[in-house]
Structure formats: C-alpha cells, structure tokens
Motif scaffolding. Structure first.
Motif, PDB file in Angstrom:
ATOM      1  N   ALA A  59       0.828  -1.206   0.000  1.00  0.00           N
ATOM      2  CA  ALA A  59       0.000   0.000   0.000  1.00  0.00           C
ATOM      3  C   ALA A  59       0.865   1.259   0.000  1.00  0.00           C
ATOM      4  O   ALA A  59       0.528   2.256  -0.647  1.00  0.00           O
ATOM      5  CB  ALA A  59      -0.933  -0.003   1.206  1.00  0.00           C
ATOM      6  N   LYS A  60       1.988   1.210   0.705  1.00  0.00           N
ATOM      7  CA  LYS A  60       2.900   2.363   0.718  1.00  0.00           C
ATOM      8  C   LYS A  60       3.507   2.602  -0.659  1.00  0.00           C
ATOM      9  O   LYS A  60       3.605   3.748  -1.118  1.00  0.00           O
ATOM     10  CB  LYS A  60       3.999   2.140   1.755  1.00  0.00           C
ATOM     11  N   ALA A  74      -4.641   1.967   2.219  1.00  0.00           N
ATOM     12  CA  ALA A  74      -4.601   3.061   1.249  1.00  0.00           C
ATOM     13  C   ALA A  74      -5.375   4.269   1.761  1.00  0.00           C
ATOM     14  O   ALA A  74      -4.931   5.422   1.607  1.00  0.00           O
ATOM     15  CB  ALA A  74      -5.170   2.587  -0.090  1.00  0.00           C
ATOM     16  N   ARG A 101      -1.849  12.108   4.516  1.00  0.00           N
ATOM     17  CA  ARG A 101      -0.949  12.822   3.615  1.00  0.00           C
ATOM     18  C   ARG A 101      -1.123  14.322   3.809  1.00  0.00           C
ATOM     19  O   ARG A 101      -2.226  14.859   3.649  1.00  0.00           O
ATOM     20  CB  ARG A 101      -1.223  12.430   2.157  1.00  0.00           C
ATOM     21  N   GLN A 139      -6.487   8.153  -6.451  1.00  0.00           N
ATOM     22  CA  GLN A 139      -6.155   6.730  -6.593  1.00  0.00           C
ATOM     23  C   GLN A 139      -7.429   5.934  -6.819  1.00  0.00           C
ATOM     24  O   GLN A 139      -8.377   6.038  -6.038  1.00  0.00           O
ATOM     25  CB  GLN A 139      -5.435   6.222  -5.342  1.00  0.00           C
ATOM     26  N   HIS A 168       0.801   3.975  -2.885  1.00  0.00           N
ATOM     27  CA  HIS A 168       0.448   5.342  -2.489  1.00  0.00           C
ATOM     28  C   HIS A 168       1.382   6.353  -3.141  1.00  0.00           C
ATOM     29  O   HIS A 168       0.940   7.312  -3.790  1.00  0.00           O
ATOM     30  CB  HIS A 168       0.513   5.453  -0.967  1.00  0.00           C
ATOM     31  N   GLU A 169       2.681   6.136  -3.000  1.00  0.00           N
ATOM     32  CA  GLU A 169       3.641   7.063  -3.602  1.00  0.00           C
ATOM     33  C   GLU A 169       3.598   7.001  -5.131  1.00  0.00           C
ATOM     34  O   GLU A 169       3.845   7.998  -5.810  1.00  0.00           O
ATOM     35  CB  GLU A 169       5.056   6.757  -3.104  1.00  0.00           C
ATOM     36  N   LEU A 202      -3.331   6.003   4.563  1.00  0.00           N
ATOM     37  CA  LEU A 202      -2.187   6.739   4.039  1.00  0.00           C
ATOM     38  C   LEU A 202      -2.613   8.057   3.413  1.00  0.00           C
ATOM     39  O   LEU A 202      -1.970   9.102   3.604  1.00  0.00           O
ATOM     40  CB  LEU A 202      -1.445   5.883   3.001  1.00  0.00           C
ATOM     41  N   ALA A 203      -3.701   8.026   2.647  1.00  0.00           N
ATOM     42  CA  ALA A 203      -4.179   9.253   2.007  1.00  0.00           C
ATOM     43  C   ALA A 203      -4.709  10.246   3.027  1.00  0.00           C
ATOM     44  O   ALA A 203      -4.489  11.468   2.902  1.00  0.00           O
ATOM     45  CB  ALA A 203      -5.253   8.916   0.975  1.00  0.00           C
ATOM     46  N   VAL A 258      -9.081   8.705  -2.502  1.00  0.00           N
ATOM     47  CA  VAL A 258      -9.015   7.273  -2.791  1.00  0.00           C
ATOM     48  C   VAL A 258     -10.416   6.775  -3.120  1.00  0.00           C
ATOM     49  O   VAL A 258     -11.355   6.973  -2.341  1.00  0.00           O
ATOM     50  CB  VAL A 258      -8.445   6.482  -1.600  1.00  0.00           C
ATOM     51  N   THR A 288      -4.836   1.089  -9.694  1.00  0.00           N
ATOM     52  CA  THR A 288      -4.229   0.159  -8.742  1.00  0.00           C
ATOM     53  C   THR A 288      -5.082  -1.105  -8.718  1.00  0.00           C
ATOM     54  O   THR A 288      -6.204  -1.114  -8.204  1.00  0.00           O
ATOM     55  CB  THR A 288      -4.160   0.771  -7.334  1.00  0.00           C
TER      56      THR A 288
END
Length: 488
Positions: free
Chosen positions: A277-278, A312, A319, A394, A281-282, A315-316, A374, A298
C-alpha cells in the motif's frame, strides 16, 4: 535554502545568448498556485521570435562555427560546467520551481539533483558517439558516421519543468545540435534561469535559445518551422497529435513524443499488504499526482483487497497538504484549469458509483489545493479508470487471476509505464513480458534514472529518452563507402 521571496531575475526571451523583449512587446503572467498571486510578467514569444531564435541556432550550427569546430570532449566539458552551475544554484532553482509549479521545496530539490546527474551522464557521452566499419560486399570499404541532426525544437511540460528541460538539452548538446526550446507557459522561470547559466558556462552564441509563450503560437511556430529538423515534445496526447501533423506538413521533420499514461500497478496477494500500500500510495500521489507515469489504476488481488483499501485510505488521510514551503508532502495543483479538471474527474467517480474512501473535495479557496482522494469499487469502464486524471486520485480495482489482470491492464490506448508487487519471480517476469508498456517496475515504482531508456507504447508516444536511446533522437547516420582496388 528555502526562500519564498526568491528574486526573479530573468523574465525575457533568451536568443543568441542575450535576454531580449519579444518582437510584439507582449507579456503574460506566471502565478504562484498556492495563493494565486502574480510572480512575474514574462515576455511572450510567438512566430517572429521563433524565427529569430532559429536564425541564431542556424548560425551556431553552420559549418566552421565555434560550436561545430568544438571537439566532442569540448562539448562534454561545457555540459559538465553547466551541471556544476546548476548544482551551485540548486536552491535558487528549487525556489523558482516551487513558486512557479507549486511542488514542495524538498521535491523541487530532488528534481534538480536528478537533473544534475542527467547532465553529467550526457556530458560523459559526448565523446563516445561512434560509427562502425562494415564488411561490405563487392569490394567496398564501408563505415558509418553519427552526426547531429541540426537545429532542434523542444517543447516541455509544466509538471517537471527543469527535469524535462535537462532530459532534452543533455542529449541534444552532447550530440552537437543547437536548440530552440519553449517552456510551458505555466512554469517558465527555471528555463530562463538555466539559460543564463548556459551563457555563464560558455556555450557559444545561438546554441541555446529559450522562447516562453503559448502552444498555439510559439509551440506551433516551432513544430511548423521549415528549418527546424527535429522536434521533441512532452505533454498530452492531443497536443502530440497536433505536433506530429504539423511537423509532417511543414518539412517532415523528425518527431519524438513522450505523452500521457494510465498506468497499471498490480498488487499480488503474496506480498506484505501494508508495504504494498505504501508503494502504491507514492506511485500515484507523488508530485500531487501530476505525473504521466502515475499509477492511477491500482489493481489489487481479491484476497487482500479489503485490507489494502484500509491501508490506502489511512495513508491518504494522513498525507499532508499545504503551502510548498510548509512541512508537507503535497502542494497545490499547477493552475486553475488543472484544478477544475481534477475536481471534475472526482465528481464523475462519485456519479458513476465508485466509493470515496477519503478525500474528494477541494481545500479552501486561497490556492489550487485538492484532498488526496481514494476510490474503491472502481470498474474498468468508469471515467476515472480510463482517462488520465493528472491529480491526487487513486482508483483501486479488484482482480482474481494474473491472466485476467494482464488483459485488463492492457485494455487502454496508453502504454507508458506499469508495475507489479509480488514475491514470485515467475509472476513478475510473466507480467513484465506481457504488459504493453515502455517501463515496468517490480516491487518499486517510478525508478527513473539517466542511464535507463524512458518512453511509451501506443498513444503514450514515440521514441525513447534517457540512456543511449536518448542521444539517438538527435543523431543522423551517414554511410560512407570506398571502392577498394582489386588485388590479383
């Protein structure tokens, strides 16, 4: 270091080693997308200015000129010197890039570090351009020479302004060409500053020319000019098609195009989900999603789909978004047009039934900021799954088998990049062989380095930049055959 009040020294056209006003006297504004404030008024070039730049570039390329008489190693020394000057002024350039483009200062520094390495790579290549001797039939001694094409036109985008300039200047200069470049109208500041550095480095008059302006005027004049022998463009498919058509109608000049993408990243169920997922994400959110190689599709195996979506989403959500000089990883979108375009894609995703896991809105109204977004439950026919968004969005799709996901990943007009995350080497190679893309990354993404060719399949472009392929774009091959005496 970081300086949001960086002085803007260069705002005029750069022709024949001089900064000059445009023939028309017109200017246009470049703004800071974080606050919509005007940074500078830039001289606006058009056909008349392109004509003057081409004349200067032709003089510089003329047989017997200082540039043509320079040894190949001499060209390399000049490119090395330019690299040293870019490195010396890294923070000035990074500040100009951050202000003009909206990317974070830290990200801009990374772009310039890459650019310095790219210049040095091609500086070392200048005296390694060689021909061949060929065992020809019928008593001939045959050999080839590699020679520069001549005057080249280059049109670069706004998402990586300095980096895209260096990708084109490095090989063109190493080959011995002369240049007329148009930076994107949104981001002209670093191109003009590095033009000044080229003069400081000692490049002869006319070798490098920079004409800020708009695509339909300055860009069209470059693509249509009968004395430009090759044009290189990075940007959208739509504009690439116009450039190719214009070049064909003018003088059949050579064309290389690095265009858009809708790149797939496949996540198999044999890899650590959190780490995958990391990476994903990037792969999509880097540079605010404003990247032609962004992994905006994805594909996640059904066995780990729900867990992946959770990571995901988290992480978003975490951010950080803000002014490019704050301690954040995402700044604003480049301008109002792109800001509106990305928001319209987000709205289409909602309307077509995708689930918003997080984000989906703008942030304030002082700049062009958009929440990292996302979508889950995305299907192949949705607009967010088929069209290039070019923003922090994403789209996560579910798949069951490798054969299925390969077929779905290839079901696009694009073919710039792709990736797969797996611990199974057989799966990795099967995917890499089957996927229709110019770059394939395994257990990583966006591994773009000066030594490795970069470019796309299908409507993602023609030709390859970087590596030895990059220099091929600026060379002609001349065959020379000599009749040998008959030995009795």
């Amino acid at each position: 270091m970081a300086n949001p009040n960086q002085e803007i020294k260069y705002t005029k056209l750069f022709i024949d080693n001089k900064f000059v006003d445009s023939v028309s006297g017109k200017t246009f504004q470049t703004i800071n997308p974080a606050n919509k404030k005007v940074l500078a008024d830039i001289a606006e070039g058009d056909k008349a200015d392109v004509d003057l730049a081409v004349e200067a570039a032709e003089r510089a390329f003329k047989r017997g000129s200082v540039w043509r008489n320079l040894d190949a190693s001499g060209r390399g020394k000049l490119i090395y010197k330019l690299a040293d000057l870019v490195e010396r002024d890294m923070y000035i350039l990074a500040n100009l890039e951050a202000l003009d483009n909206g990317k974070t200062f830290k990200s801009a520094c990374g772009d310039i570090f890459h650019s310095v390495g790219c210049l040095r790579y091609y500086a070392g290549y200048a005296d390694k351009i060689t021909g061949k001797t060929i065992p020809a039939d019928y008593g001939f001694f045959a050999m080839t020479r590699r020679e520069p094409i001549g005057v080249v036109g280059q049109i670069i985008p706004w998402n990586f302004p300095l980096m895209m300039l260096i990708w084109k200047w490095g090989p063109a200069l190493a080959a011995g060409c002369t240049i007329v470049l148009k930076p994107a109208e949104q981001t002209p500041l670093t191109a003009l500053y590095i033009a000044a550095l080229s003069k400081e480095a000692g490049f002869p008059d006319g070798v490098i020319n920079v004409i800020p302006g708009y695509g339909p005027t300055a860009g069209h004049a470059i693509a249509a000019h009968p004395n430009i022998r090759k044009v290189a463009f990075t940007g959208s498919v739509e504009v690439g098609q116009i450039i190719m058509e214009t070049a064909a109608k003018s003088n059949l000049k050579k064309v290389s195009l690095e265009l858009g993408g809708k790149s797939p990243l496949v996540v198999m169920d044999d890899f650590d989900v959190q780490q995958a997922a990391k990476i994903a994400h990037e792969a999509v959110f880097a540079n605010h999603g404003q990247s032609c190689i962004a992994a905006s599709r994805t594909f996640v195996h059904e066995n780990i789909y729900d867990e992946f979506v959770k990571h995901a989403r988290d992480l978003a959500k975490n951010r950080s978004v803000g002014n490019q000089y704050e301690d954040v990883v995402q700044g604003p979108q480049v301008d109002e047009e792109m800001y509106g375009k990305v928001l319209s894609y987000i709205e289409s995703g909602k309307q077509q039934g995708a689930k918003v896991e997080t984000g989906g809105n703008c942030i304030g109204n002082s700049g062009f900021f958009i929440e990292p977004t996302v979508f889950s439950d995305v299907t192949d026919d949705m607009k967010i799954s088929t069209e290039e968004i070019f923003g922090p969005v994403q789209s996560i799709l579910k798949f069951k088998t490798l054969d299925e996901v390969i077929e779905r990943a290839n079901r696009t007009n694009y073919g710039l990049a792709a990736g797969i995350i797996t611990n199974n080497i057989d799966v990795a190679f099967t995917y890499a062989k089957a996927i229709e893309a110019g770059s394939v990354w395994v257990n990583c993404y966006a591994a773009v380095v000066p030594q490795v060719p970069f470019g796309g399949y299908k409507q993602s472009g023609t030709g390859r930049e970087l590596g030895e392929n990059g220099i091929e774009l600026y060379l002609e091959t001349k065959s020379i055959s000599i009749k040998l005496p008959t030995i009795s």
